[in-house]
Scaffold this motif. Sequence first.
Motif, PDB file in Angstrom:
ATOM      1  N   ASN B 188       0.824  -1.202   0.000  1.00 33.70           N
ATOM      2  CA  ASN B 188       0.000   0.000   0.000  1.00 33.70           C
ATOM      3  C   ASN B 188       0.866   1.263   0.000  1.00 33.70           C
ATOM      4  N   ALA B 189       1.892   1.261  -0.851  1.00 39.48           N
ATOM      5  CA  ALA B 189       2.859   2.362  -0.860  1.00 39.48           C
ATOM      6  C   ALA B 189       2.328   3.545  -1.660  1.00 39.48           C
ATOM      7  N   LYS B 190       2.533   4.742  -1.134  1.00 41.08           N
ATOM      8  CA  LYS B 190       2.087   5.956  -1.819  1.00 41.08           C
ATOM      9  C   LYS B 190       3.245   6.894  -2.153  1.00 41.08           C
ATOM     10  N   THR B 191       4.257   6.920  -1.305  1.00 40.10           N
ATOM     11  CA  THR B 191       5.349   7.877  -1.539  1.00 40.10           C
ATOM     12  C   THR B 191       6.654   7.126  -1.808  1.00 40.10           C
ATOM     13  N   TYR B 192       7.408   7.653  -2.771  1.00 37.91           N
ATOM     14  CA  TYR B 192       8.615   6.973  -3.232  1.00 37.91           C
ATOM     15  C   TYR B 192       9.799   7.935  -3.221  1.00 37.91           C
ATOM     16  N   TYR B 193      10.943   7.434  -2.808  1.00 38.60           N
ATOM     17  CA  TYR B 193      12.177   8.226  -2.873  1.00 38.60           C
ATOM     18  C   TYR B 193      13.120   7.520  -3.848  1.00 38.60           C
ATOM     19  N   LEU B 194      13.482   8.179  -4.940  1.00 41.20           N
ATOM     20  CA  LEU B 194      14.306   7.539  -5.974  1.00 41.20           C
ATOM     21  C   LEU B 194      15.781   7.902  -5.787  1.00 41.20           C
ATOM     22  N   LEU B 195      16.632   6.880  -5.812  1.00 37.93           N
ATOM     23  CA  LEU B 195      18.068   7.097  -5.662  1.00 37.93           C
ATOM     24  C   LEU B 195      18.801   6.424  -6.808  1.00 37.93           C
ATOM     25  N   GLY B 196      19.986   6.935  -7.144  1.00 37.21           N
ATOM     26  CA  GLY B 196      20.748   6.239  -8.166  1.00 37.21           C
ATOM     27  C   GLY B 196      22.168   6.745  -8.277  1.00 37.21           C
ATOM     28  N   SER B 197      23.007   5.946  -8.922  1.00 37.92           N
ATOM     29  CA  SER B 197      24.327   6.423  -9.296  1.00 37.92           C
ATOM     30  C   SER B 197      24.157   7.328 -10.504  1.00 37.92           C
ATOM     31  N   ASP B 198      25.101   8.251 -10.667  1.00 34.40           N
ATOM     32  CA  ASP B 198      24.883   9.306 -11.652  1.00 34.40           C
ATOM     33  C   ASP B 198      25.392   8.925 -13.035  1.00 34.40           C
ATOM     34  N   TYR B 199      24.642   8.084 -13.737  1.00 33.59           N
ATOM     35  CA  TYR B 199      24.940   7.849 -15.145  1.00 33.59           C
ATOM     36  C   TYR B 199      23.682   7.354 -15.849  1.00 33.59           C
ATOM     37  N   ILE B 200      23.794   6.948 -17.085  1.00 35.19           N
ATOM     38  CA  ILE B 200      22.599   6.801 -17.923  1.00 35.19           C
ATOM     39  C   ILE B 200      21.599   5.772 -17.398  1.00 35.19           C
ATOM     40  N   TRP B 201      22.065   4.589 -16.973  1.00 32.45           N
ATOM     41  CA  TRP B 201      21.105   3.552 -16.614  1.00 32.45           C
ATOM     42  C   TRP B 201      20.215   3.938 -15.431  1.00 32.45           C
ATOM     43  N   PRO B 202      20.809   4.339 -14.272  1.00 38.34           N
ATOM     44  CA  PRO B 202      19.934   4.704 -13.161  1.00 38.34           C
ATOM     45  C   PRO B 202      19.019   5.890 -13.503  1.00 38.34           C
ATOM     46  N   ARG B 203      19.558   6.859 -14.245  1.00 41.63           N
ATOM     47  CA  ARG B 203      18.726   8.023 -14.557  1.00 41.63           C
ATOM     48  C   ARG B 203      17.544   7.646 -15.444  1.00 41.63           C
ATOM     49  N   THR B 204      17.801   6.815 -16.479  1.00 39.85           N
ATOM     50  CA  THR B 204      16.706   6.408 -17.359  1.00 39.85           C
ATOM     51  C   THR B 204      15.718   5.520 -16.614  1.00 39.85           C
ATOM     52  N   ALA B 205      16.248   4.606 -15.825  1.00 38.97           N
ATOM     53  CA  ALA B 205      15.375   3.693 -15.076  1.00 38.97           C
ATOM     54  C   ALA B 205      14.484   4.478 -14.119  1.00 38.97           C
ATOM     55  N   ASN B 206      15.061   5.462 -13.438  1.00 40.96           N
ATOM     56  CA  ASN B 206      14.259   6.251 -12.507  1.00 40.96           C
ATOM     57  C   ASN B 206      13.249   7.128 -13.240  1.00 40.96           C
ATOM     58  N   LYS B 207      13.598   7.537 -14.456  1.00 35.52           N
ATOM     59  CA  LYS B 207      12.656   8.324 -15.244  1.00 35.52           C
ATOM     60  C   LYS B 207      11.423   7.478 -15.551  1.00 35.52           C
ATOM     61  N   ILE B 208      11.681   6.220 -15.949  1.00 34.47           N
ATOM     62  CA  ILE B 208      10.568   5.314 -16.226  1.00 34.47           C
ATOM     63  C   ILE B 208       9.785   5.030 -14.943  1.00 34.47           C
ATOM     64  N   ALA B 209      10.512   4.832 -13.846  1.00 29.80           N
ATOM     65  CA  ALA B 209       9.844   4.567 -12.565  1.00 29.80           C
ATOM     66  C   ALA B 209       8.964   5.751 -12.173  1.00 29.80           C
ATOM     67  N   ARG B 210       9.492   6.967 -12.341  1.00 28.00           N
ATOM     68  CA  ARG B 210       8.727   8.156 -11.963  1.00 28.00           C
ATOM     69  C   ARG B 210       7.452   8.278 -12.797  1.00 28.00           C
ATOM     70  N   LYS B 211       7.586   8.060 -14.118  1.00 32.19           N
ATOM     71  CA  LYS B 211       6.393   8.141 -14.984  1.00 32.19           C
ATOM     72  C   LYS B 211       5.354   7.128 -14.528  1.00 32.19           C
ATOM     73  N   HIS B 212       5.835   5.926 -14.202  1.00 33.03           N
ATOM     74  CA  HIS B 212       4.900   4.882 -13.810  1.00 33.03           C
ATOM     75  C   HIS B 212       4.223   5.232 -12.488  1.00 33.03           C
ATOM     76  N   ILE B 213       5.005   5.742 -11.540  1.00 29.45           N
ATOM     77  CA  ILE B 213       4.443   6.100 -10.234  1.00 29.45           C
ATOM     78  C   ILE B 213       3.424   7.222 -10.393  1.00 29.45           C
ATOM     79  N   GLU B 214       3.772   8.231 -11.187  1.00 30.38           N
ATOM     80  CA  GLU B 214       2.911   9.400 -11.276  1.00 30.38           C
ATOM     81  C   GLU B 214       1.696   9.176 -12.169  1.00 30.38           C
ATOM     82  N   ASN B 215       1.855   8.360 -13.227  1.00 34.96           N
ATOM     83  CA  ASN B 215       0.762   8.228 -14.193  1.00 34.96           C
ATOM     84  C   ASN B 215      -0.065   6.962 -14.030  1.00 34.96           C
TER      85      ASN B 215
END
Lengths: 308, 420
Positions: B188-215
Amino acid sequence: MFAGYSVNDLASIFVMQSFAGLILFSVFLLMALGLAIVFGQMGVINMAHGEFMILGAYTTYVCSQIFERWLPGLFGLYFFFAVILAFIVAGGIGMLLEWSLIRFLYKRPLDTLLATWGVSLILQQVLRSTFGAREVGVTLPSWMMGSWNLTDTIQIPINGMIVISLTLLITGGVYALLYRSGWGKQVRAVMQNRSMAGAVGIDTEWVDRTTFGLGCGVAGVAGAAFTMIGSTSPTAGQQYIVDTFLVVAFGGTESLGGTIASAFSISQVRSILEFFFNGSMAQVIVLLTVVGILMIRPQGLFALKVRR
Amino acid sequence: MPDRKNPLNIHYSRRKVLMGMSALPVGALIPHLARADTPATASVNKTGLAVTDDSVTVGILHSITGTMALSETGSVEAEKLAITQINEAGGVLGRKIKYIQEDGASDWPTFAEKARKLLENDKCASVFGCWTSASRKAVLPVFEHYNGLLYYPTFYEGLEQSRNVIYTGQEATQQILAGLDWISKEKNAKTYYLLGSDYIWPRTANKIARKHIENHLKGSRVVGEEYFPLGDSQFNSVINKIKLTKPDVIYAIIVGGSNVAFYKQLKAAGLDLSKHNLMTISVTEDEILGIGGENIAGAYACMKYFQSIATPENQKFVAAFKKMWGENSVIGDVTQAAYLGPWLWKMSVEKAGSFDIDKVIEASPGIEFKDAPEGYVRIAKNHHLWSRTLVGQARTDGQFNVIYQTPDLIEPNPFPVGYQ
């Protein structure tokens, strides 16, 4: 910048961030001390400093394995043996390196940079061949991984406290050795005038060797301490070396006090910035500031006033 | 540019005509001479690959030095195990596999140079290799230029598809969406904190995660997103932020050695992962060796394979791996994906009846590996694999309890609409 946080939150932020800054300060100081001793006193740019640190970390790992297998009853205390052993192992190998390589390069500081860089590559490969390329987990006694809860939002990690105390102890020890002991007097005499020191009967070669050994030994202790918060792998030393050079260059290489002050200011500023921006941004801002200051004061912020 | 004397651009050389003529009788004779399962070299290798009557040469291209050696060691071991097993089972089209191993040294130009060597000089019939997206992007033009075939084992950010690459790991949507759906519903999770190492894979993955969480996850939001330099070991600040924002889920895509620092500091700061939800897509059994099971126990990992999968196929694989590489070795998701490479190649070659790259590529879509360690695997048209996504919970011994798996295979979709 402070929007969205209550006064209570902000208070705990500053307490927690300053404590995080203190841990970072200890990390910086432990690394930089060894580097500053070797560079400030001997003029040797030791690019293998990170690898000596990792030697200490692997010593701790081996120690934890031995205690786990043969002395499980004393496992809770193994870390203190490991710290001492790390100092001896890293210091010993450091002295060996000074005897076999560095002493031929004292008149050529730039060559020490190249030679020690080569040494760092060799050490990395030796560690890789011995322990494998993967990271190894250093198991810590559970009492060292806990935290003290001061309030709901303020928790003080015990391993942080240990790192800080270890740093205080080592810094005090180094200070006493350099400024309060006969050996320290010899070191300073050799650095100021090598031929005169030799002429009055100081064994300058022995002084060089022990100074280099001390620097590497302190790096080994740093490595032992970092197993509590960081990773142990053949290449992990490289991650710290840039920050360490930054601290030493910023502090001015000749003074112990300068190294301490520089480590403290860099770590606190970075820790506070990290909270309100983020990790990458904080590093960039700190780096730019340090570069800016060094452009105005090339000798470092806290350099001794010496007649040249 | 059209050639005025030869507008159709057809070159008839005397040698080619002679070769073509001589091939007729030889081609007709050899099937009778050779064993039934060993077709003549000339018939299965028309493009000059390193194939002889009894061997075929492939390449292994990973970092065995430098910072990525930590991760890529497992892939090399898995690929060698697969090759050994294939050889014991009779090889590929009756030919034993030989390999040439090159070291990319965690350096992308070196990867490209070694790829060129493997394809141009060694004429490798296929190459198994790379880990980081940077190394893959570096070798991609080389594989396309020399028309080589690369089996790439790592889960990655997607947004890529090459006819010369078979991607045996998961792309971002396969790995991320099912895990988020699960934790959103189950916890029953509502709030998410996204973390990652600073390069393409974590950034793209978190972008997809954010879209999924928000939309797509109703009422859910992202309360923080932060990145750290590779190799960083100071996480106290972000841990303090997490304590203040109290997210329902910490979503962590930190890679390599940084993980050790991150999980040790989380634990030291009093964040108990058996009480706080943390989901990672970057920590496998391999990384836990360094982190230490006691520091990460309770965390959820979302990927397609765990060593603890309790199927006979997987147990056989684990036993064989440990027999070859030592009782203490562990197998993570990418290691298993690397193991698939040689097998999928063997199946594709046998379906094509030829080592020729074009034919193998053509034969690849639809190839099924029914008793793969991860279960059933199929190559899709877009050169990625259909796969299940699993959620595992980390135990103190460094292994995962598999607590959820998607009911069906997920179709790979490297270019997800609405997530870019």
